[in-house]
Design a protein around this motif. Structure first.
Motif, PDB file in Angstrom:
ATOM      1  N   GLY A  99     -22.887  53.819  49.051  1.00 52.70           N
ATOM      2  CA  GLY A  99     -22.561  52.667  48.664  1.00 52.70           C
ATOM      3  C   GLY A  99     -20.938  52.199  49.011  1.00 52.70           C
TER       4      GLY A  99
ATOM      5  N   THR B  78     -19.963  50.543  51.193  1.00 55.20           N
ATOM      6  CA  THR B  78     -19.885  49.008  51.443  1.00 55.20           C
ATOM      7  C   THR B  78     -19.675  48.123  50.289  1.00 55.20           C
ATOM      8  OG1 THR B  78     -22.109  48.739  51.693  1.00 55.20           O
ATOM      9  CG2 THR B  78     -21.009  49.330  53.655  1.00 55.20           C
ATOM     10  N   GLY B  79     -19.837  48.729  49.039  1.00 51.88           N
ATOM     11  CA  GLY B  79     -20.109  47.787  47.783  1.00 51.88           C
ATOM     12  C   GLY B  79     -18.835  47.576  47.187  1.00 51.88           C
ATOM     13  N   THR B  80     -18.759  46.999  46.121  1.00 53.25           N
ATOM     14  CA  THR B  80     -17.552  46.393  45.498  1.00 53.25           C
ATOM     15  C   THR B  80     -16.562  47.698  45.178  1.00 53.25           C
ATOM     16  OG1 THR B  80     -18.869  44.794  44.303  1.00 53.25           O
ATOM     17  CG2 THR B  80     -16.614  45.528  43.061  1.00 53.25           C
ATOM     18  N   LEU B  81     -17.189  48.710  44.520  1.00 50.10           N
ATOM     19  CA  LEU B  81     -16.463  49.910  44.270  1.00 50.10           C
ATOM     20  C   LEU B  81     -16.198  50.893  45.396  1.00 50.10           C
ATOM     21  CD1 LEU B  81     -15.134  51.951  42.071  1.00 50.10           C
ATOM     22  CD2 LEU B  81     -17.659  52.915  41.820  1.00 50.10           C
TER      23      LEU B  81
ATOM     24  N   SER C 167     -24.727  53.531  54.629  1.00 43.25           N
ATOM     25  CA  SER C 167     -25.079  52.133  54.563  1.00 43.25           C
ATOM     26  C   SER C 167     -26.362  51.784  55.391  1.00 43.25           C
ATOM     27  CB  SER C 167     -24.181  51.250  55.307  1.00 43.25           C
ATOM     28  OG  SER C 167     -24.446  49.724  55.401  1.00 43.25           O
ATOM     29  N   ARG C 168     -27.348  50.958  54.628  1.00 44.82           N
ATOM     30  CA  ARG C 168     -28.714  50.615  55.292  1.00 44.82           C
ATOM     31  C   ARG C 168     -28.582  49.670  56.578  1.00 44.82           C
ATOM     32  NH1 ARG C 168     -30.616  47.511  50.173  1.00 44.82           N
ATOM     33  NH2 ARG C 168     -28.306  47.098  50.299  1.00 44.82           N
ATOM     34  N   ARG C 169     -27.458  49.234  56.790  1.00 40.10           N
ATOM     35  CA  ARG C 169     -27.165  48.568  58.164  1.00 40.10           C
ATOM     36  C   ARG C 169     -26.432  49.308  59.048  1.00 40.10           C
ATOM     37  NH1 ARG C 169     -23.515  44.892  56.425  1.00 40.10           N
ATOM     38  NH2 ARG C 169     -23.390  46.015  54.086  1.00 40.10           N
TER      39      ARG C 169
ATOM     40  N   ASP D 291     -31.110  54.992  54.040  1.00 37.10           N
ATOM     41  CA  ASP D 291     -31.592  54.046  53.176  1.00 37.10           C
ATOM     42  C   ASP D 291     -32.010  55.295  52.185  1.00 37.10           C
ATOM     43  OD1 ASP D 291     -33.289  52.851  51.324  1.00 37.10           O
ATOM     44  OD2 ASP D 291     -33.679  51.259  52.985  1.00 37.10           O
ATOM     45  N   LEU D 292     -31.655  55.132  50.925  1.00 37.85           N
ATOM     46  CA  LEU D 292     -31.781  56.115  49.817  1.00 37.85           C
ATOM     47  C   LEU D 292     -33.175  55.664  49.189  1.00 37.85           C
ATOM     48  CD1 LEU D 292     -28.284  55.884  48.079  1.00 37.85           C
ATOM     49  CD2 LEU D 292     -29.470  57.980  49.039  1.00 37.85           C
ATOM     50  N   THR D 293     -33.741  54.541  49.505  1.00 36.74           N
ATOM     51  CA  THR D 293     -35.039  54.283  48.975  1.00 36.74           C
ATOM     52  C   THR D 293     -36.357  54.830  49.888  1.00 36.74           C
ATOM     53  OG1 THR D 293     -34.288  52.318  48.092  1.00 36.74           O
ATOM     54  CG2 THR D 293     -36.542  52.156  47.977  1.00 36.74           C
TER      55      THR D 293
ATOM     56  N   CYS E  19     -21.806  56.046  45.038  1.00 35.87           N
ATOM     57  CA  CYS E  19     -21.693  54.840  44.427  1.00 35.87           C
ATOM     58  C   CYS E  19     -22.606  53.738  44.845  1.00 35.87           C
ATOM     59  CB  CYS E  19     -20.440  54.178  45.023  1.00 35.87           C
ATOM     60  SG  CYS E  19     -18.869  55.150  44.783  1.00 35.87           S
TER      61      CYS E  19
ATOM     62  N   THR F  94     -26.198  51.738  44.666  1.00 40.11           N
ATOM     63  CA  THR F  94     -26.855  51.258  43.715  1.00 40.11           C
ATOM     64  C   THR F  94     -27.816  50.390  43.972  1.00 40.11           C
ATOM     65  OG1 THR F  94     -27.219  50.519  41.424  1.00 40.11           O
ATOM     66  CG2 THR F  94     -25.431  49.445  42.436  1.00 40.11           C
TER      67      THR F  94
ATOM     68  N   TYR G 287     -32.251  49.100  34.013  1.00 43.54           N
ATOM     69  CA  TYR G 287     -31.337  49.679  34.743  1.00 43.54           C
ATOM     70  C   TYR G 287     -30.644  50.784  34.303  1.00 43.54           C
ATOM     71  CZ  TYR G 287     -27.300  49.563  38.030  1.00 43.54           C
ATOM     72  OH  TYR G 287     -26.246  49.797  39.023  1.00 43.54           O
TER      73      TYR G 287
ATOM     74  N   LYS H  12     -30.061  54.730  35.370  1.00 34.74           N
ATOM     75  CA  LYS H  12     -28.637  55.486  35.455  1.00 34.74           C
ATOM     76  C   LYS H  12     -28.479  56.770  34.689  1.00 34.74           C
ATOM     77  CE  LYS H  12     -25.327  54.137  37.352  1.00 34.74           C
ATOM     78  NZ  LYS H  12     -24.601  53.976  38.444  1.00 34.74           N
TER      79      LYS H  12
ATOM     80  N   PHE I 145     -16.590  46.066  35.597  1.00 33.79           N
ATOM     81  CA  PHE I 145     -15.601  45.990  36.590  1.00 33.79           C
ATOM     82  C   PHE I 145     -15.073  44.320  36.269  1.00 33.79           C
ATOM     83  CE2 PHE I 145     -17.760  48.677  39.971  1.00 33.79           C
ATOM     84  CZ  PHE I 145     -17.478  49.965  38.963  1.00 33.79           C
TER      85      PHE I 145
HETATM   86  N1  LIG Z   1     -20.113  46.570  38.803  1.00 37.59           N
HETATM   87  C1  LIG Z   1     -19.867  47.154  37.671  1.00 37.59           C
HETATM   88  O1  LIG Z   1     -19.353  46.397  36.808  1.00 37.59           O
HETATM   89  C2  LIG Z   1     -20.069  48.729  37.239  1.00 37.59           C
HETATM   90  C3  LIG Z   1     -19.518  49.259  36.153  1.00 37.59           C
HETATM   91  C4  LIG Z   1     -19.629  50.565  36.221  1.00 37.59           C
HETATM   92  C5  LIG Z   1     -20.458  51.490  36.755  1.00 37.59           C
HETATM   93  N2  LIG Z   1     -20.999  50.508  38.054  1.00 37.59           N
HETATM   94  C6  LIG Z   1     -21.580  51.549  38.978  1.00 37.59           C
HETATM   95  O2  LIG Z   1     -20.834  51.577  40.213  1.00 37.59           O
HETATM   96  C7  LIG Z   1     -21.658  51.769  41.144  1.00 37.59           C
HETATM   97  C8  LIG Z   1     -21.368  50.861  42.337  1.00 37.59           C
HETATM   98  O3  LIG Z   1     -21.804  49.479  41.771  1.00 37.59           O
HETATM   99  P1  LIG Z   1     -21.001  48.333  42.724  1.00 37.59           P
HETATM  100  O4  LIG Z   1     -20.828  47.238  41.709  1.00 37.59           O
HETATM  101  O5  LIG Z   1     -19.929  48.702  43.636  1.00 37.59           O
HETATM  102  O6  LIG Z   1     -22.323  48.094  43.323  1.00 37.59           O
HETATM  103  P2  LIG Z   1     -22.614  47.088  44.713  1.00 37.59           P
HETATM  104  O7  LIG Z   1     -21.407  46.144  45.071  1.00 37.59           O
HETATM  105  O8  LIG Z   1     -23.733  46.005  44.271  1.00 37.59           O
HETATM  106  O9  LIG Z   1     -22.732  47.926  45.979  1.00 37.59           O
HETATM  107  C9  LIG Z   1     -24.202  48.211  46.257  1.00 37.59           C
HETATM  108  C10 LIG Z   1     -24.066  49.499  47.369  1.00 37.59           C
HETATM  109  O10 LIG Z   1     -25.205  50.314  47.168  1.00 37.59           O
HETATM  110  C11 LIG Z   1     -25.662  50.285  48.727  1.00 37.59           C
HETATM  111  N3  LIG Z   1     -27.081  50.485  48.613  1.00 37.59           N
HETATM  112  C12 LIG Z   1     -27.939  49.542  47.972  1.00 37.59           C
HETATM  113  N4  LIG Z   1     -29.172  49.907  48.220  1.00 37.59           N
HETATM  114  C13 LIG Z   1     -29.200  50.933  49.055  1.00 37.59           C
HETATM  115  C14 LIG Z   1     -30.174  51.987  49.648  1.00 37.59           C
HETATM  116  N5  LIG Z   1     -31.457  51.770  49.150  1.00 37.59           N
HETATM  117  N6  LIG Z   1     -29.875  53.055  50.296  1.00 37.59           N
HETATM  118  C15 LIG Z   1     -28.397  53.106  50.737  1.00 37.59           C
HETATM  119  N7  LIG Z   1     -27.622  52.395  49.961  1.00 37.59           N
HETATM  120  C16 LIG Z   1     -27.780  51.431  49.121  1.00 37.59           C
HETATM  121  C17 LIG Z   1     -25.222  49.073  49.355  1.00 37.59           C
HETATM  122  O11 LIG Z   1     -24.987  49.399  50.752  1.00 37.59           O
HETATM  123  P3  LIG Z   1     -25.318  48.699  51.910  1.00 37.59           P
HETATM  124  O12 LIG Z   1     -25.631  47.393  51.542  1.00 37.59           O
HETATM  125  O13 LIG Z   1     -24.269  48.684  53.189  1.00 37.59           O
HETATM  126  O14 LIG Z   1     -26.697  49.388  52.469  1.00 37.59           O
HETATM  127  C18 LIG Z   1     -23.870  48.891  48.740  1.00 37.59           C
HETATM  128  O15 LIG Z   1     -22.810  49.492  49.321  1.00 37.59           O
HETATM  129  C19 LIG Z   1     -23.266  51.816  40.694  1.00 37.59           C
HETATM  130  O16 LIG Z   1     -23.527  53.085  40.543  1.00 37.59           O
HETATM  131  C20 LIG Z   1     -22.923  50.933  39.511  1.00 37.59           C
HETATM  132  O17 LIG Z   1     -24.018  51.061  38.339  1.00 37.59           O
HETATM  133  C21 LIG Z   1     -20.611  49.450  38.267  1.00 37.59           C
END
Ligand SMILES: NC(=O)c1ccc[n+]([C@@H]2O[C@H](COP(=O)([O-])OP(=O)(O)OC[C@H]3O[C@@H](n4cnc5c(N)ncnc54)[C@H](OP(=O)(O)O)[C@@H]3O)[C@@H](O)[C@H]2O)c1
Length: 274
Positions: free
Chosen positions: A12, A14-17, A36-38, A65-67, A85, A87, A128, A132, A154
């Motif tokens: 993760g 590349t994601g928000t966190l 990353s999947r990409r 890809d984790l799936t 990270c 999800t 969800y 978790k 967040f």
């Molecule tokens: N957002 C909140 O408010 C919040 C609060 C508390 C805890 N959290 C936890 O923090 C973590 C990160 O959240 P986030 O908001 O940063 O998530 P996000 O922005 O939605 O990013 C999701 C990430 O997961 C990767 N991903 C998705 N499916 C995947 C797969 N099948 N295989 C590999 N990688 C995969 C994506 O990477 P690619 O697209 O590059 O593959 C992307 O980097 C999560 O566990 C969430 O539950 C979030």
């Protein structure tokens, strides 16, 4: 834990966190691999300590890809720590976490698993959250060293609840609910500390500095974006909504976050967001 051992895999990343975690690990001199999947253009996975043209360290990339499990064996090869990270945003997170652990076990090392979870996953009956919670349990029982951090929502997630309604003549908000959002950068910093230390098990929850009602958050968001809308409370049905109204997703006793929601909004609207 020594900093000169194998790379840290950030799922993760590349994601928000995760995209906040990666540069902080690099700043500490850690070698970082991002899953990353990409496929990413700047794939420098052939280099052991990649550098950008400006001499600043950059991460390696692992496509996987984790799936589906594709690419995971290469992603985990030789890593000393995994900051998980990624999800799927769905119940698939449990299978994704299992696939990651199985790949780590096949690789034969004992990487430190650092997992980010959510305050209230054990108390708010959302599909969800159940996934978790099951992922937490799988990590705790997997035999590898681990650390788990639960945080509140967040700031950007809270903001989106209002900004997605920007074209609507009224702004809806969930009645009777509060929230305690936190700055994502502060969560990233804590994950990096955990990844740099000894496995710590379940660590203290991390909540934002203030608890406000959802009405107050909606008002602050509208004001910050210069929008004027009537606010309309909506009473959401169901057990999960009841758990939110009971505040099970907040942790006022752990209000360790520093940046307030208003400060976050000010930074976003002035283009200074971290
Ligand atoms: N957002 C909140 O408010 C919040 C609060 C508390 C805890 N959290 C936890 O923090 C973590 C990160 O959240 P986030 O908001 O940063 O998530 P996000 O922005 O939605 O990013 C999701 C990430 O997961 C990767 N991903 C998705 N499916 C995947 C797969 N099948 N295989 C590999 N990688 C995969 C994506 O990477 P690619 O697209 O590059 O593959 C992307 O980097 C999560 O566990 C969430 O539950 C979030």
């Amino acid at each position: 834990m020594s900093d000169d051992i194998g790379p840290v895999l950030v799922t993760g990343g590349t994601g928000t966190l995760g995209r906040r975690v990666v540069p902080k690990l690099l700043e500490r001199g850690r070698e970082v691999r991002v899953l990353s999947r990409r496929a990413h253009a700047a794939d420098r996975s052939a280099q052991s300590v990649p550098m950008s043209q400006t001499g600043v360290p950059v991460p390696q990339w692992a496509t996987g890809d984790l799936t589906t499990g594709k690419g995971l064996d290469a992603a985990v090869a030789g890593v000393s720590c995994i900051v998980h990270c990624a999800t799927t945003g769905s119940g698939k997170d449990i299978d994704a976490t299992r696939a990651l652990i199985e790949a780590a076990r096949r690789a034969g090392g004992r990487p430190h698993l650092v997992y980010v979870s959510i305050v209230g996953v054990d108390l708010v009956p959302l599909f969800y959250y159940r996934a978790k919670l099951a992922a937490e349990k799988t990590i705790e029982d997997c035999g590898l060293p681990w650390s788990i951090l639960r945080t509140t929502q967040f700031h950007d997630l809270l903001a989106r609840i209002t900004t997605v309604q920007r074209r609507s003549p009224v702004t809806l908000y969930p009645a009777g609910m509060s929230a305690q959002p936190i700055e994502v950068d502060e969560v990233a910093q804590r994950l990096v500390e955990l990844a740099s230390g000894e496995p710590a098990g379940r660590v203290a929850d991390m909540g934002g500095p203030e608890v406000h009602t959802m009405r107050e958050f909606a008002l602050l968001t509208l004001r910050a974006h210069g929008m004027r809308r009537p606010l309309l409370p909506v009473r959401l049905p169901g057990r999960a909504a009841r758990a939110y109204r009971a505040g099970h997703h907040t942790t006022p006793g752990h209000a360790v976050g520093v940046r307030t929601y208003s400060e976050y909004l000010a930074a976003v609207t002035s283009g200074r967001a971290r």
